[in-house]
Scaffold this motif. Structure first.
Motif, PDB file in Angstrom:
ATOM      1  N   LYS A  37     -50.638 -31.621 -47.117  1.00 20.17           N
ATOM      2  CA  LYS A  37     -51.946 -31.535 -46.766  1.00 20.17           C
ATOM      3  C   LYS A  37     -52.178 -31.074 -46.973  1.00 20.17           C
ATOM      4  N   LYS A  38     -51.792 -29.022 -47.889  1.00 24.06           N
ATOM      5  CA  LYS A  38     -52.250 -28.313 -48.082  1.00 24.06           C
ATOM      6  C   LYS A  38     -53.678 -29.117 -49.320  1.00 24.06           C
ATOM      7  N   TYR A  39     -52.590 -29.663 -50.296  1.00 23.73           N
ATOM      8  CA  TYR A  39     -53.174 -30.529 -51.280  1.00 23.73           C
ATOM      9  C   TYR A  39     -54.465 -30.928 -51.352  1.00 23.73           C
ATOM     10  N   TRP A  40     -53.963 -31.777 -49.941  1.00 23.05           N
ATOM     11  CA  TRP A  40     -55.650 -32.344 -49.480  1.00 23.05           C
ATOM     12  C   TRP A  40     -56.605 -31.705 -49.413  1.00 23.05           C
ATOM     13  N   LEU A  41     -56.596 -30.508 -48.325  1.00 18.09           N
ATOM     14  CA  LEU A  41     -57.134 -29.675 -47.538  1.00 18.09           C
ATOM     15  C   LEU A  41     -58.432 -28.811 -49.216  1.00 18.09           C
ATOM     16  N   LEU A  42     -57.362 -28.794 -50.439  1.00 13.99           N
ATOM     17  CA  LEU A  42     -57.799 -28.253 -51.218  1.00 13.99           C
ATOM     18  C   LEU A  42     -59.304 -29.177 -51.806  1.00 13.99           C
ATOM     19  N   LEU A  43     -58.511 -30.404 -52.017  1.00  9.12           N
ATOM     20  CA  LEU A  43     -59.403 -31.248 -52.497  1.00  9.12           C
ATOM     21  C   LEU A  43     -60.375 -31.492 -51.831  1.00  9.12           C
ATOM     22  N   SER A  44     -60.636 -31.418 -50.494  1.00 13.84           N
ATOM     23  CA  SER A  44     -61.859 -31.549 -49.200  1.00 13.84           C
ATOM     24  C   SER A  44     -62.717 -30.892 -49.159  1.00 13.84           C
ATOM     25  N   LEU A  45     -61.746 -29.445 -49.298  1.00 16.80           N
ATOM     26  CA  LEU A  45     -63.000 -27.915 -49.511  1.00 16.80           C
ATOM     27  C   LEU A  45     -63.824 -28.434 -51.204  1.00 16.80           C
ATOM     28  N   ALA A  46     -63.276 -29.327 -51.681  1.00 13.68           N
ATOM     29  CA  ALA A  46     -64.110 -28.779 -53.267  1.00 13.68           C
ATOM     30  C   ALA A  46     -65.518 -29.999 -52.934  1.00 13.68           C
ATOM     31  N   ALA A  47     -65.441 -30.712 -52.229  1.00  9.61           N
ATOM     32  CA  ALA A  47     -66.217 -32.195 -51.976  1.00  9.61           C
ATOM     33  C   ALA A  47     -67.341 -31.342 -50.510  1.00  9.61           C
ATOM     34  N   ILE A  48     -66.784 -30.725 -49.501  1.00 11.33           N
ATOM     35  CA  ILE A  48     -67.321 -29.801 -49.001  1.00 11.33           C
ATOM     36  C   ILE A  48     -68.743 -28.777 -49.577  1.00 11.33           C
ATOM     37  N   VAL A  49     -67.604 -28.078 -50.353  1.00 10.04           N
ATOM     38  CA  VAL A  49     -68.617 -26.351 -50.455  1.00 10.04           C
ATOM     39  C   VAL A  49     -69.053 -27.289 -52.387  1.00 10.04           C
ATOM     40  N   SER A  50     -69.956 -27.702 -52.333  1.00 11.10           N
ATOM     41  CA  SER A  50     -70.977 -28.774 -53.197  1.00 11.10           C
ATOM     42  C   SER A  50     -71.550 -27.350 -53.881  1.00 11.10           C
ATOM     43  N   PRO A  51     -71.524 -27.804 -54.906  1.00 16.95           N
ATOM     44  CA  PRO A  51     -72.752 -26.720 -56.141  1.00 16.95           C
ATOM     45  C   PRO A  51     -73.578 -26.834 -55.334  1.00 16.95           C
ATOM     46  N   VAL A  52     -74.766 -26.008 -55.702  1.00 16.02           N
ATOM     47  CA  VAL A  52     -76.389 -26.433 -55.916  1.00 16.02           C
ATOM     48  C   VAL A  52     -76.787 -27.591 -56.915  1.00 16.02           C
ATOM     49  N   TYR A  53     -76.103 -27.869 -57.487  1.00 14.29           N
ATOM     50  CA  TYR A  53     -76.515 -28.726 -58.459  1.00 14.29           C
ATOM     51  C   TYR A  53     -75.012 -30.257 -58.599  1.00 14.29           C
ATOM     52  N   ALA A  54     -75.188 -31.377 -58.989  1.00 13.65           N
ATOM     53  CA  ALA A  54     -74.238 -31.752 -59.005  1.00 13.65           C
ATOM     54  C   ALA A  54     -74.498 -32.495 -60.943  1.00 13.65           C
ATOM     55  N   ASP A  55     -73.515 -32.303 -61.732  1.00 15.32           N
ATOM     56  CA  ASP A  55     -73.205 -33.076 -63.021  1.00 15.32           C
ATOM     57  C   ASP A  55     -72.661 -34.671 -62.736  1.00 15.32           C
ATOM     58  N   VAL A  56     -71.537 -34.634 -61.745  1.00 14.91           N
ATOM     59  CA  VAL A  56     -71.334 -35.694 -61.280  1.00 14.91           C
ATOM     60  C   VAL A  56     -72.179 -36.659 -59.834  1.00 14.91           C
ATOM     61  N   LEU A  57     -72.805 -36.824 -59.551  1.00 14.58           N
ATOM     62  CA  LEU A  57     -72.999 -37.276 -58.160  1.00 14.58           C
ATOM     63  C   LEU A  57     -72.027 -38.556 -57.985  1.00 14.58           C
ATOM     64  N   VAL A  58     -71.897 -38.294 -56.404  1.00 15.38           N
ATOM     65  CA  VAL A  58     -71.318 -39.706 -55.702  1.00 15.38           C
ATOM     66  C   VAL A  58     -70.902 -40.465 -54.881  1.00 15.38           C
ATOM     67  N   ILE A  59     -71.380 -41.627 -55.207  1.00 19.48           N
ATOM     68  CA  ILE A  59     -72.471 -42.650 -53.882  1.00 19.48           C
ATOM     69  C   ILE A  59     -71.126 -42.941 -53.178  1.00 19.48           C
ATOM     70  N   LEU A  60     -71.031 -42.910 -51.842  1.00 18.71           N
ATOM     71  CA  LEU A  60     -69.876 -43.292 -51.053  1.00 18.71           C
ATOM     72  C   LEU A  60     -69.963 -44.181 -49.406  1.00 18.71           C
ATOM     73  N   PRO A  61     -69.737 -44.809 -48.934  1.00 18.46           N
ATOM     74  CA  PRO A  61     -69.199 -45.104 -47.415  1.00 18.46           C
ATOM     75  C   PRO A  61     -68.614 -44.244 -47.102  1.00 18.46           C
ATOM     76  N   GLU A  62     -68.664 -42.860 -46.455  1.00 19.06           N
ATOM     77  CA  GLU A  62     -67.330 -42.305 -45.670  1.00 19.06           C
ATOM     78  C   GLU A  62     -67.504 -42.362 -44.634  1.00 19.06           C
ATOM     79  N   SER A  63     -68.352 -42.858 -43.767  1.00 22.21           N
ATOM     80  CA  SER A  63     -68.529 -43.773 -42.728  1.00 22.21           C
ATOM     81  C   SER A  63     -68.932 -44.701 -42.121  1.00 22.21           C
ATOM     82  N   GLY A  64     -69.083 -46.132 -41.396  1.00 25.56           N
ATOM     83  CA  GLY A  64     -69.170 -46.661 -41.058  1.00 25.56           C
ATOM     84  C   GLY A  64     -68.256 -48.174 -41.151  1.00 25.56           C
TER      85      GLY A  64
END
Length: 310
Positions: A4-31
């Motif tokens: 659970k802690k491991y996934w929390l860290l991964l999620s934070l990495a996605a939420i605390v987004s940098p000002v710019y992205a080297d990689v932009l990942v486009i996925l459906p996360e709702s719907g």
């Protein structure tokens, strides 16, 4: 607790987004496609973290942002790679834009476009792998028994297999008691249906991943082709992502798919040469001539367990 802690860290990495992205990942996360998108994201992030990469990644929800908006507001001169989208209409939209930035689309469509690579878990890949196994087993005539009500789930696979194998495929209505020499039997149905069929021929019997469920018995002698990460412990990132939130095998394949999407992305970022191959979580991956080829591994249930077929 650790997972659970491991996934929390991964999620934070996605939420605390940098000002710019080297990689932009486009996925459906709702719907409607949220569960598929979230499992691909989990697999992608888990592999990314395990790789130790410092590339900056931003995720954008394609269910809440259309492609027009994403390209206008989320892409800039710092963006080096786009991963996704997943929905075929969105991929076609991206293709029409003739993107200058490389795009790793996460599905396949009927057309090709420069600078857009299509990576998928297409049924055609499964059919090609099974056809090669049938050739190796010297099968000349293939009988097919299908579970009633699942025809739509296996229709694309059947069409692809007929294209590869040839015309000597015959749909039967009942389980044959025995097979003639150079005859094979393909069983198209889920695990519960397979279990209810009773005794099967002792050799030259085949199925698809639809018939395989975790911790459920597989008939001895049954051969099938599937995602290798589900059958060996080689990919620690897939195991971590799964243990954090266990899923059925269909969604485990998406975890592995997300992991391979990162591996391909990393190759794209590290080298301008778009020609490479590696043993991936979803099979043998080869990138060449603007296309991505994926070959699942084939397995057979033997008395001492599942064995990979070389």
């Amino acid at each position: 607790m650790y997972y659970k802690k491991y996934w929390l860290l991964l999620s934070l990495a996605a939420i605390v987004s940098p000002v710019y992205a080297d990689v932009l990942v486009i996925l459906p996360e709702s719907g409607a496609m949220a569960r598929a998108g979230q499992n691909i994201k989990r697999g992608f992030l888990s592999a990314y973290t395990a790789s130790g990469s410092k590339e900056k990644i931003i995720f954008v929800d394609s269910a809440k942002n259309n492609i027009d908006t994403i390209f206008k507001k989320r892409i800039n001169n710092k963006t080096r790679l786009i991963v996704g989208p997943l929905a075929r209409p969105d991929i076609e939209n991206v293709m029409q834009r003739n993107p200058a930035i490389p795009v790793l689309a996460l599905n396949d469509v009927n057309t090709q476009a420069t600078n857009v690579w299509q990576f998928s878990l297409a049924k055609q890949h499964d059919a090609l792998a099974l056809n090669q196994l049938l050739k190796k087993d010297k099968i000349k005539k293939l009988l097919v028994l299908r579970q009633a009500g699942t025809e739509s789930a296996t229709e694309l696979f059947m069409m692809a297999l007929m294209s590869e194998f040839g015309s000597d495929i015959h749909v039967v209505n009942e389980l044959p008691k025995k097979l003639a020499r150079k005859e094979g039997l393909l069983l198209l149905g889920d695990q519960q249906w397979l279990e209810q069929l009773g005794p099967l021929p002792e050799k030259n019997i085949y199925a698809t991943a639809l018939s395989i469920e975790q911790d459920k018995p597989i008939p001895t002698g049954l051969s099938f082709c599937d995602t290798p990460a589900l059958y060996n412990g080689q990919w620690a990132d897939v195991i971590k992502a799964y243990k954090e939130q266990p899923e059925n095998m269909a969604f485990q394949r998406l975890l592995a798919f997300g992991g391979d999407a990162w591996s391909i992305s990393q190759q794209f970022l590290n080298s301008p040469d778009r020609k490479f191959n590696f043993e991936g979580r979803t099979g043998a991956i080869e990138v060449k001539d603007g296309k991505i080829y994926r070959q699942p591994y084939c397995y057979q249930q033997q008395k001492n367990g599942i064995q990979v077929l070389k």
